[in-house]
Design a protein around this motif. Structure first.
Motif, mmCIF file in Angstrom:
data_model
loop_
_atom_site.group_PDB
_atom_site.id
_atom_site.type_symbol
_atom_site.label_atom_id
_atom_site.label_comp_id
_atom_site.label_asym_id
_atom_site.label_seq_id
_atom_site.Cartn_x
_atom_site.Cartn_y
_atom_site.Cartn_z
ATOM 1 N N PRO A 2 8.611 -73.522 24.301
ATOM 2 C CA PRO A 2 8.472 -74.451 23.176
ATOM 3 C C PRO A 2 8.933 -75.860 23.497
ATOM 4 O O PRO A 2 8.438 -76.830 22.918
ATOM 5 N N TYR A 3 9.873 -76.013 24.458
ATOM 6 C CA TYR A 3 10.366 -77.354 24.735
ATOM 7 C C TYR A 3 9.312 -78.228 25.392
ATOM 8 O O TYR A 3 9.292 -79.437 25.203
ATOM 9 N N GLN A 4 8.391 -77.648 26.159
ATOM 10 C CA GLN A 4 7.312 -78.469 26.733
ATOM 11 C C GLN A 4 6.390 -78.963 25.624
ATOM 12 O O GLN A 4 6.027 -80.138 25.588
ATOM 13 N N THR A 5 6.026 -78.049 24.725
ATOM 14 C CA THR A 5 5.170 -78.429 23.599
ATOM 15 C C THR A 5 5.822 -79.519 22.766
ATOM 16 O O THR A 5 5.204 -80.528 22.425
ATOM 17 N N ARG A 6 7.098 -79.344 22.437
ATOM 18 C CA ARG A 6 7.798 -80.302 21.581
ATOM 19 C C ARG A 6 8.007 -81.650 22.267
ATOM 20 O O ARG A 6 7.965 -82.695 21.622
ATOM 21 N N THR A 185 -0.759 -83.528 34.396
ATOM 22 C CA THR A 185 0.111 -83.618 33.219
ATOM 23 C C THR A 185 -0.450 -84.543 32.126
ATOM 24 O O THR A 185 -0.367 -84.204 30.937
ATOM 25 N N PRO A 186 -1.008 -85.719 32.442
ATOM 26 C CA PRO A 186 -1.560 -86.578 31.377
ATOM 27 C C PRO A 186 -2.600 -85.870 30.517
ATOM 28 O O PRO A 186 -2.649 -86.052 29.294
ATOM 29 N N GLY A 223 2.948 -95.860 25.447
ATOM 30 C CA GLY A 223 2.642 -96.529 26.707
ATOM 31 C C GLY A 223 2.338 -95.542 27.816
ATOM 32 O O GLY A 223 2.106 -94.359 27.564
ATOM 33 N N LEU A 224 2.363 -96.013 29.041
ATOM 34 C CA LEU A 224 2.055 -95.146 30.186
ATOM 35 C C LEU A 224 3.043 -94.001 30.330
ATOM 36 O O LEU A 224 2.699 -92.921 30.813
ATOM 37 N N ALA A 225 4.298 -94.243 29.910
ATOM 38 C CA ALA A 225 5.321 -93.199 30.016
ATOM 39 C C ALA A 225 4.949 -91.967 29.200
ATOM 40 O O ALA A 225 5.361 -90.839 29.527
ATOM 41 N N GLY A 226 4.155 -92.166 28.152
ATOM 42 C CA GLY A 226 3.767 -91.048 27.306
ATOM 43 C C GLY A 226 2.933 -90.010 28.026
ATOM 44 O O GLY A 226 2.949 -88.830 27.664
ATOM 45 N N PHE A 227 2.217 -90.427 29.055
ATOM 46 C CA PHE A 227 1.356 -89.500 29.786
ATOM 47 C C PHE A 227 2.136 -88.606 30.754
ATOM 48 O O PHE A 227 1.574 -87.676 31.326
ATOM 49 N N ALA A 228 3.417 -88.896 30.933
ATOM 50 C CA ALA A 228 4.247 -88.084 31.815
ATOM 51 C C ALA A 228 5.176 -87.164 31.030
ATOM 52 O O ALA A 228 5.994 -86.454 31.624
ATOM 53 N N LYS A 229 5.043 -87.166 29.710
ATOM 54 C CA LYS A 229 5.880 -86.316 28.883
ATOM 55 C C LYS A 229 5.671 -84.843 29.246
ATOM 56 O O LYS A 229 4.546 -84.378 29.344
ATOM 57 N N GLY A 230 6.770 -84.143 29.459
ATOM 58 C CA GLY A 230 6.679 -82.720 29.772
ATOM 59 C C GLY A 230 6.358 -82.409 31.221
ATOM 60 O O GLY A 230 6.104 -81.253 31.568
ATOM 61 N N LEU A 231 6.327 -83.429 32.093
ATOM 62 C CA LEU A 231 5.982 -83.189 33.491
ATOM 63 C C LEU A 231 6.945 -82.201 34.158
ATOM 64 O O LEU A 231 6.515 -81.266 34.849
#
Length: 269
Positions: A2-6, A185-186, A223-231
């Motif tokens: 669940p932490y990756q999803t969140r 990941t993105p 921003g661009l950082a959002g595409f690395a969320k959960g990497l």
């Protein structure tokens, strides 16, 4: 997980904002109980068996058809076979993945898989289970193409003889899974947005329709950082899972082979 999803959701609740994997696991365990870490796993279990059977069956057929079983390195054949495999298996697995994501969102009130499936269908229709399928394919086709090509290459480099070797399959599978997970990941972030949009209160998120709109919204908000969320959790989960998957699959092939009596596994000691 669940932490990756969140961690990938654009509009998290204040209670579901985490600074990293360790913080997420600690916070979820403390506030919601360790059981929450496994929420939604039943949906994955229900779909994984049939999906993986279809997945590897399609892969072996396609690899043979594309000439991937010939001697030498055939990265394009392996990649194309992987693309065919994931297209077939994702068609079966996508609804189960949507249910898993919905159950893992913070504050989810679904009691079980059937309850979630029923309520989502009544509220949003069958489309909700496949709204992310094109995006899923956009992610999984490059993911599986990269994974299969990397695995087949490493397998032949690490074990030129081609004999059954558990350590080779596990090592090659783990590296291939980690590399493929990191590079895609993105696309996974966009997929999560589309699969959980029905739980959002933000109108822009609820109306998001398709990959390009998801990318645009993610960039506008984070921003661009959002595409690395959960990497990090994505890599940490895919590395062991693909290592185990390939290890078990290759063992099954060796064990069921009619001439396995003449093939002895390479000694691990």
């Amino acid at each position: 997980m669940p932490y990756q999803t969140r961690m990938q959701i654009l509009q998290p609740t204040p209670q579901a904002v985490y600074s990293g994997v360790i913080n997420a696991v600690s916070k979820i365990t403390t506030t919601e109980g360790a059981k929450t870490l496994w929420r939604g796993v039943n949906s994955v279990i229900l779909g994984a068996g049939p999906a993986h059977a279809l997945y590897f069956g399609t892969y072996e057929y396609a690899k043979q058809a594309f000439g991937g079983n010939e001697s030498g390195h055939h990265l394009v054949a392996a990649a194309a076979a992987g693309a065919c495999a994931t297209t077939a298996s994702d068609a079966l697995m996508n609804p189960f993945d949507v249910i898993k994501q919905r159950m893992q969102v913070h504050g989810s009130v679904y009691k079980n898989v059937l309850d979630c499936a029923t309520k989502v269908y009544r509220a949003e229709g069958m489309r909700a289970f496949y709204i992310s399928y094109p995006t899923t394919l956009t992610m999984t086709i490059p993911f599986q193409s990269i994974q299969f090509a990397t695995y087949e290459y490493l397998r032949k480099v690490l074990n030129p003889s081609g004999a059954y070797d558990p350590m080779t399959h596990i090592t090659a599978g783990g590296i291939a899974g980690a590399f493929a997970a990191a590079t895609t990941t993105p696309l996974d972030v966009a997929k999560t947005l589309l699969q959980t949009r029905g739980e959002a209160t933000d109108v822009s998120i609820r109306k998001c329709n398709g990959l390009l709109e998801a990318f645009k919204l993610i960039y506008q908000r984070q921003g661009l950082a959002g595409f690395a969320k959960g990497l990090q959790p994505r890599v940490l989960s895919h590395m062991p899972s693909t290592a185990i998957c390939w290890g078990v699959y290759e063992y099954g092939k060796w064990f069921l082979s009619p001439d396995n009596a003449d093939q002895h596994p390479i000694n691990l000691h």
